[in-house]
Design a protein around this motif. Structure first.
Motif, PDB file in Angstrom:
ATOM      1  N   ASN A   1       0.806  -1.223   0.000  1.00 15.71           N
ATOM      2  CA  ASN A   1       0.000   0.000   0.000  1.00 15.71           C
ATOM      3  C   ASN A   1       0.836   1.269   0.000  1.00 15.71           C
ATOM      4  O   ASN A   1       0.557   2.201  -0.761  1.00 15.71           O
ATOM      5  CB  ASN A   1      -0.934  -0.010   1.224  1.00 15.71           C
ATOM      6  CG  ASN A   1      -1.905  -1.171   1.175  1.00 15.71           C
ATOM      7  OD1 ASN A   1      -2.418  -1.533   0.114  1.00 15.71           O
ATOM      8  ND2 ASN A   1      -2.170  -1.776   2.327  1.00 15.71           N
ATOM      9  N   TYR A   2       1.845   1.331   0.852  1.00 17.84           N
ATOM     10  CA  TYR A   2       2.634   2.552   0.956  1.00 17.84           C
ATOM     11  C   TYR A   2       4.141   2.283   0.880  1.00 17.84           C
ATOM     12  O   TYR A   2       4.940   3.104   1.312  1.00 17.84           O
ATOM     13  CB  TYR A   2       2.314   3.285   2.273  1.00 17.84           C
ATOM     14  CG  TYR A   2       2.421   2.424   3.504  1.00 17.84           C
ATOM     15  CD1 TYR A   2       3.648   2.186   4.128  1.00 17.84           C
ATOM     16  CD2 TYR A   2       1.282   1.838   4.051  1.00 17.84           C
ATOM     17  CE1 TYR A   2       3.741   1.404   5.253  1.00 17.84           C
ATOM     18  CE2 TYR A   2       1.370   1.034   5.170  1.00 17.84           C
ATOM     19  CZ  TYR A   2       2.604   0.821   5.772  1.00 17.84           C
ATOM     20  OH  TYR A   2       2.688   0.029   6.886  1.00 17.84           O
TER      21      TYR A   2
ATOM     22  N   ASN B   1       6.743   0.026  -4.571  1.00 13.41           N
ATOM     23  CA  ASN B   1       5.522   0.177  -5.352  1.00 13.41           C
ATOM     24  C   ASN B   1       5.267   1.623  -5.728  1.00 13.41           C
ATOM     25  O   ASN B   1       4.686   1.912  -6.786  1.00 13.41           O
ATOM     26  CB  ASN B   1       4.326  -0.375  -4.570  1.00 13.41           C
ATOM     27  CG  ASN B   1       4.245  -1.888  -4.666  1.00 13.41           C
ATOM     28  OD1 ASN B   1       5.058  -2.514  -5.327  1.00 13.41           O
ATOM     29  ND2 ASN B   1       3.257  -2.471  -4.003  1.00 13.41           N
ATOM     30  N   TYR B   2       5.696   2.561  -4.881  1.00 10.79           N
ATOM     31  CA  TYR B   2       5.541   3.980  -5.228  1.00 10.79           C
ATOM     32  C   TYR B   2       6.385   4.328  -6.447  1.00 10.79           C
ATOM     33  O   TYR B   2       5.917   5.021  -7.367  1.00 10.79           O
ATOM     34  CB  TYR B   2       5.935   4.857  -4.039  1.00 10.79           C
ATOM     35  CG  TYR B   2       6.025   6.323  -4.382  1.00 10.79           C
ATOM     36  CD1 TYR B   2       4.883   7.078  -4.594  1.00 10.79           C
ATOM     37  CD2 TYR B   2       7.270   6.941  -4.513  1.00 10.79           C
ATOM     38  CE1 TYR B   2       4.967   8.429  -4.927  1.00 10.79           C
ATOM     39  CE2 TYR B   2       7.372   8.273  -4.840  1.00 10.79           C
ATOM     40  CZ  TYR B   2       6.217   9.018  -5.049  1.00 10.79           C
ATOM     41  OH  TYR B   2       6.298  10.351  -5.385  1.00 10.79           O
TER      42      TYR B   2
ATOM     43  N   LEU C   1       7.384   2.233  -8.727  1.00  8.07           N
ATOM     44  CA  LEU C   1       6.793   1.564  -9.878  1.00  8.07           C
ATOM     45  C   LEU C   1       5.563   2.309 -10.387  1.00  8.07           C
ATOM     46  O   LEU C   1       5.302   2.352 -11.603  1.00  8.07           O
ATOM     47  CB  LEU C   1       6.418   0.129  -9.523  1.00  8.07           C
ATOM     48  CG  LEU C   1       7.582  -0.834  -9.257  1.00  8.07           C
ATOM     49  CD1 LEU C   1       7.059  -2.193  -8.819  1.00  8.07           C
ATOM     50  CD2 LEU C   1       8.461  -0.987 -10.494  1.00  8.07           C
ATOM     51  N   SER C   2       4.809   2.918  -9.477  1.00 12.58           N
ATOM     52  CA  SER C   2       3.611   3.665  -9.899  1.00 12.58           C
ATOM     53  C   SER C   2       3.964   4.902 -10.706  1.00 12.58           C
ATOM     54  O   SER C   2       3.149   5.367 -11.507  1.00 12.58           O
ATOM     55  CB  SER C   2       2.788   4.059  -8.670  1.00 12.58           C
ATOM     56  OG  SER C   2       3.505   4.993  -7.857  1.00 12.58           O
ATOM     57  N   LEU C   3       5.164   5.429 -10.517  1.00 11.60           N
ATOM     58  CA  LEU C   3       5.576   6.608 -11.284  1.00 11.60           C
ATOM     59  C   LEU C   3       5.726   6.301 -12.768  1.00 11.60           C
ATOM     60  O   LEU C   3       5.640   7.207 -13.606  1.00 11.60           O
ATOM     61  CB  LEU C   3       6.901   7.157 -10.726  1.00 11.60           C
ATOM     62  CG  LEU C   3       6.865   7.678  -9.279  1.00 11.60           C
ATOM     63  CD1 LEU C   3       8.245   8.171  -8.862  1.00 11.60           C
ATOM     64  CD2 LEU C   3       5.831   8.793  -9.128  1.00 11.60           C
TER      65      LEU C   3
ATOM     66  N   GLY D   1       3.821   3.884 -14.162  1.00  9.10           N
ATOM     67  CA  GLY D   1       2.574   3.247 -14.551  1.00  9.10           C
ATOM     68  C   GLY D   1       2.469   1.770 -14.257  1.00  9.10           C
ATOM     69  O   GLY D   1       1.642   1.078 -14.867  1.00  9.10           O
ATOM     70  N   ILE D   2       3.263   1.258 -13.351  1.00 14.31           N
ATOM     71  CA  ILE D   2       3.230  -0.164 -12.996  1.00 14.31           C
ATOM     72  C   ILE D   2       2.586  -0.321 -11.631  1.00 14.31           C
ATOM     73  O   ILE D   2       2.968   0.355 -10.673  1.00 14.31           O
ATOM     74  CB  ILE D   2       4.645  -0.766 -12.996  1.00 14.31           C
ATOM     75  CG1 ILE D   2       5.287  -0.639 -14.379  1.00 14.31           C
ATOM     76  CG2 ILE D   2       4.604  -2.226 -12.565  1.00 14.31           C
ATOM     77  CD1 ILE D   2       6.709  -1.155 -14.432  1.00 14.31           C
ATOM     78  N   ASP D   3       1.600  -1.199 -11.555  1.00 15.63           N
ATOM     79  CA  ASP D   3       0.926  -1.483 -10.289  1.00 15.63           C
ATOM     80  C   ASP D   3       1.634  -2.671  -9.633  1.00 15.63           C
ATOM     81  O   ASP D   3       1.429  -3.816 -10.015  1.00 15.63           O
ATOM     82  CB  ASP D   3      -0.547  -1.793 -10.536  1.00 15.63           C
ATOM     83  CG  ASP D   3      -1.326  -1.959  -9.242  1.00 15.63           C
ATOM     84  OD1 ASP D   3      -0.798  -1.521  -8.183  1.00 15.63           O
ATOM     85  OD2 ASP D   3      -2.439  -2.508  -9.280  1.00 15.63           O
TER      86      ASP D   3
END
Length: 326
Positions: free
Chosen positions: A157-158, A162-163, A165-167, A169-171
């Motif tokens: 979640n935080y 993962n943060y 990767l989200s930059l 566009g990867i979940d």
């Protein structure tokens, strides 16, 4: 031998026995006994320590593996019941598979450490002391602290991973709770925390290689890459063997990373990825100190000891064959 003439004829006299080398008198038996006693006296402290803190616990554990323990202490002899139960325990089988898979995947730290050691061993490299310190920092850091930091990094979640990767566009998955990636995430932490130790050993091995070999290879036209594979790797094989032995033994005893990152008991079993994370030592801890099934726990750890001995003997045998055919 001396020959002397006497009125009765010629007499031959044999020289006194010297007990081996000529010209040196044999030491009295008392001196040799005193010397042996002094030798045993010097090794007695470490010998007693090994006997009390290593040998005796192993013998006790081997005995307890044939017993069953009650809820309030005390044990009864049950023979091979614990080992028979182990053969039909799916959880033990899965834990052993997880441990062997972690051990096999964790060996990737050896080639990585060799490559990084070769890069740090280049002449004229600036800041090599800083790089060595950065690589070695995970080794001197407490394993619990490492596991807590990586548990935060892996949070679905935080977490920082993962943060990032989200930059792009990867979940990212929930690394420790996803059965598909949980074991690989654990291996990544193990490799990251052990590569510094292996690197220092390989770096010492590379610096012990005589420079004449590299000079001869350079005269023959070998470049840096060819020198690495034709000179460095073959002469580094004894060091690689030592590192592989201690890496396998350490990986088979994995516990702290799993305990902190995945937990133990009912809280850990709520994690859907826990069956892919549980190791043999984790299962031993759970049976010995959570469910108080100490006889079965002793049997588990004795099987692990036999696996370690078998794999170490296999490595030594393969190393001898490597030297023979190499």
């Amino acid at each position: 031998m001396t020959i002397t003439s006497t009125p009765g004829g010629t007499r031959t006299e044999q020289p006194p026995a010297t007990g081996g080398r000529p010209g040196r008198a044999r030491r009295p038996r008392r001196d040799r006994v005193v010397e042996a006693l002094w030798g045993y006296a010097f090794i007695a402290p470490i010998g007693l320590g090994l006997a009390v803190f290593y040998l005796w616990p192993v013998l006790q554990t081997a005995y307890f593996s044939f017993t069953a323990w009650g809820a309030f202490g005390g044990h009864t002899w049950t023979g091979l019941d614990n080992y028979h139960r182990m053969l039909h325990d799916h959880e033990f089988g899965q834990a052993m598979v997880n441990t062997l898979a972690y051990t096999a995947l964790g060996l990737v730290s050896i080639p990585l450490a060799i490559v990084f050691a070769a890069l740090l061993n280049r002449p004229g490299l600036r800041g090599v002391g800083v790089y060595r310190t950065l690589f070695f920092l995970p080794v001197v850091t407490m394993p619990v602290a490492i596991a807590m930091v990586w548990r935060w990094l892996y949070n679905g979640n935080y977490g920082l991973i993962n943060y990032l990767l989200s930059l792009v566009g990867i979940d990212g998955p929930n690394w420790i709770a996803d059965p598909r990636v949980a074991l690989y995430a654990l291996v990544a932490v193990g490799v990251w925390s052990s590569i510094g130790y292996n690197l220092v050993i390989f770096l010492a091995g590379m610096q012990a290689i005589p420079k004449e070999y590299y000079e001869a290879a350079q005269i023959d036209g070998a470049g840096p890459v060819r020198q690495f594979f034709s000179v460095t790797i073959p002469l580094l094989s004894p060091t690689a063997f030592f590192v592989s032995v201690i890496s396998v033994i350490g990986s088979l005893q994995l516990f702290d990373l799993v305990y902190v990152m995945a937990g133990s008991g009912d809280a850990a079993r709520a994690n859907p990825a826990f069956p892919r994370l549980e190791t043999v030592v984790q299962l031993f801890y759970d049976r010995a100190f959570v469910t108080n099934d100490r006889g079965y726990a002793a049997a588990i750890v004795m099987v692990l000891l036999l696996v370690i001995i078998a794999l170490t003997a296999f490595q030594f045998r393969m190393q001898k064959r490597w030297v023979h055919y190499g």
